[in-house]
Write a protein that holds these residues in place. Structure first.
Motif, PDB file in Angstrom:
ATOM      1  N   VAL A   1       0.714  -0.993  -0.321  1.00 56.20           N
ATOM      2  CA  VAL A   1      -0.017   0.313  -0.283  1.00 56.20           C
ATOM      3  C   VAL A   1       0.696   1.337  -0.028  1.00 56.20           C
ATOM      4  O   VAL A   1       0.712   1.921  -1.113  1.00 56.20           O
ATOM      5  CB  VAL A   1      -1.166   0.200   1.373  1.00 56.20           C
ATOM      6  N   ILE A   2       2.012   1.496   0.979  1.00 58.54           N
ATOM      7  CA  ILE A   2       3.021   2.245   1.334  1.00 58.54           C
ATOM      8  C   ILE A   2       3.396   2.806  -0.526  1.00 58.54           C
ATOM      9  O   ILE A   2       3.662   3.773  -1.117  1.00 58.54           O
ATOM     10  CB  ILE A   2       3.974   2.603   1.969  1.00 58.54           C
ATOM     11  N   GLU A   3       4.100   1.567  -0.732  1.00 60.85           N
ATOM     12  CA  GLU A   3       4.621   1.967  -2.124  1.00 60.85           C
ATOM     13  C   GLU A   3       4.251   2.129  -3.558  1.00 60.85           C
ATOM     14  O   GLU A   3       4.406   2.994  -4.626  1.00 60.85           O
ATOM     15  CB  GLU A   3       5.089   0.123  -2.216  1.00 60.85           C
ATOM     16  N   SER A   4       2.600   1.236  -3.406  1.00 57.91           N
ATOM     17  CA  SER A   4       1.251   1.662  -4.591  1.00 57.91           C
ATOM     18  C   SER A   4       1.093   2.866  -4.448  1.00 57.91           C
ATOM     19  O   SER A   4       1.026   4.437  -5.209  1.00 57.91           O
ATOM     20  CB  SER A   4      -0.026   1.072  -4.027  1.00 57.91           C
ATOM     21  N   LEU A   5       1.111   3.971  -3.449  1.00 60.31           N
ATOM     22  CA  LEU A   5       0.627   4.960  -2.868  1.00 60.31           C
ATOM     23  C   LEU A   5       1.579   6.391  -3.362  1.00 60.31           C
ATOM     24  O   LEU A   5       2.045   7.275  -3.849  1.00 60.31           O
ATOM     25  CB  LEU A   5       0.587   5.235  -1.236  1.00 60.31           C
ATOM     26  N   VAL A   6       3.699   5.547  -2.975  1.00 58.27           N
ATOM     27  CA  VAL A   6       4.662   6.451  -2.998  1.00 58.27           C
ATOM     28  C   VAL A   6       4.330   6.351  -5.387  1.00 58.27           C
ATOM     29  O   VAL A   6       4.923   7.618  -5.792  1.00 58.27           O
ATOM     30  CB  VAL A   6       5.291   6.027  -3.397  1.00 58.27           C
ATOM     31  N   ALA A   7       4.092   5.321  -5.154  1.00 58.62           N
ATOM     32  CA  ALA A   7       3.735   4.899  -7.222  1.00 58.62           C
ATOM     33  C   ALA A   7       3.118   6.133  -8.554  1.00 58.62           C
ATOM     34  O   ALA A   7       3.581   7.050  -8.344  1.00 58.62           O
ATOM     35  CB  ALA A   7       3.952   3.619  -7.815  1.00 58.62           C
TER      36      ALA A   7
ATOM     37  N   LEU B   1       2.017   8.905  -6.873  1.00 52.56           N
ATOM     38  CA  LEU B   1       2.515  10.394  -5.992  1.00 52.56           C
ATOM     39  C   LEU B   1       3.626  10.631  -6.562  1.00 52.56           C
ATOM     40  O   LEU B   1       3.362  11.439  -7.314  1.00 52.56           O
ATOM     41  CB  LEU B   1       2.990  10.465  -4.289  1.00 52.56           C
ATOM     42  N   LEU B   2       4.278   9.347  -7.026  1.00 51.09           N
ATOM     43  CA  LEU B   2       5.066  10.150  -7.824  1.00 51.09           C
ATOM     44  C   LEU B   2       4.636  10.361  -9.451  1.00 51.09           C
ATOM     45  O   LEU B   2       5.410  11.138 -10.395  1.00 51.09           O
ATOM     46  CB  LEU B   2       6.289   8.821  -8.538  1.00 51.09           C
ATOM     47  N   MET B   3       3.511   9.497 -10.145  1.00 56.60           N
ATOM     48  CA  MET B   3       3.046  10.103 -11.393  1.00 56.60           C
ATOM     49  C   MET B   3       2.349  11.317 -11.299  1.00 56.60           C
ATOM     50  O   MET B   3       2.202  11.914 -12.871  1.00 56.60           O
ATOM     51  CB  MET B   3       1.688   8.935 -11.418  1.00 56.60           C
ATOM     52  N   LEU B   4       1.551  11.425 -10.320  1.00 59.83           N
ATOM     53  CA  LEU B   4       0.722  12.718 -10.531  1.00 59.83           C
ATOM     54  C   LEU B   4       2.479  13.771 -10.320  1.00 59.83           C
ATOM     55  O   LEU B   4       2.035  15.053 -11.039  1.00 59.83           O
ATOM     56  CB  LEU B   4       0.402  13.062  -8.953  1.00 59.83           C
ATOM     57  N   THR B   5       3.835  13.683  -9.717  1.00 61.16           N
ATOM     58  CA  THR B   5       4.492  14.693  -9.441  1.00 61.16           C
ATOM     59  C   THR B   5       5.052  14.388 -11.417  1.00 61.16           C
ATOM     60  O   THR B   5       5.680  15.362 -11.601  1.00 61.16           O
ATOM     61  CB  THR B   5       5.345  13.923  -8.844  1.00 61.16           C
TER      62      THR B   5
END
Length: 148
Positions: free
Chosen positions: A8-14, A16-20
């Motif tokens: 879940v944390i890794e997906s959330l980071v992914a 957020l990276l895609m949004l960035t």
């Protein structure tokens, strides 16, 4: 549970990276537009500076022209004023000459039959004529002593 929490944390980071990355792409497009606008703005400022310099030179030329015209017009006004004063004095002198000539002509005019009958003594009228002529000639004298 540890394993699913990591995903879940890794997906959330992914996400957020895609949004960035998406936001960076939008910012990149905006920066490119800003750069293009900067070039057109620089060209506009350059044209404005050139137009300002031309206007400043034109204003300097106009000031010089106005100064020349003012000096020339001032001398013409002075000359016209002097000419007006001269003509005024000439007209006054001419008026005086006409008045004196009228008096001489009136004194030298032969008497009409009615005037001859009205006059008691013809020698008195001739004396009046001579006196009027003498007075007219004395009025002809100018201030400098010359006859008009």
């Amino acid at each position: 549970m540890n394993h699913s929490l990591g995903i879940v944390i890794e997906s959330l980071v992914a996400v957020l990276l895609m949004l960035t990355i998406g936001y960076c792409m939008v910012l990149n497009k905006r920066l490119k537009r800003l750069k293009a606008d900067e070039h057109s703005l620089k060209a506009t400022i350059g044209e404005l500076i050139t137009a300002t310099e031309i206007a400043e030179r034109a204003i300097g030329g106009l000031k010089h022209t106005v100064r020349d015209v003012n000096e020339h017009l001032g001398s013409q006004i002075t000359a016209a004023t002097q000419m007006s004063m001269h003509l005024k004095s000439q007209l006054a002198e001419g008026d005086g000459v006409i008045r004196r000539l009228s008096k001489i002509a009136a004194a030298a005019r032969p008497a009409t039959p009615e005037e001859a009958l009205a006059a008691a003594a013809p020698k008195v009228s001739a004396a009046k004529a001579v006196a009027a002529a003498a007075q007219a000639f004395t009025e002809r004298r100018r201030t400098d002593g010359l006859a008009a």
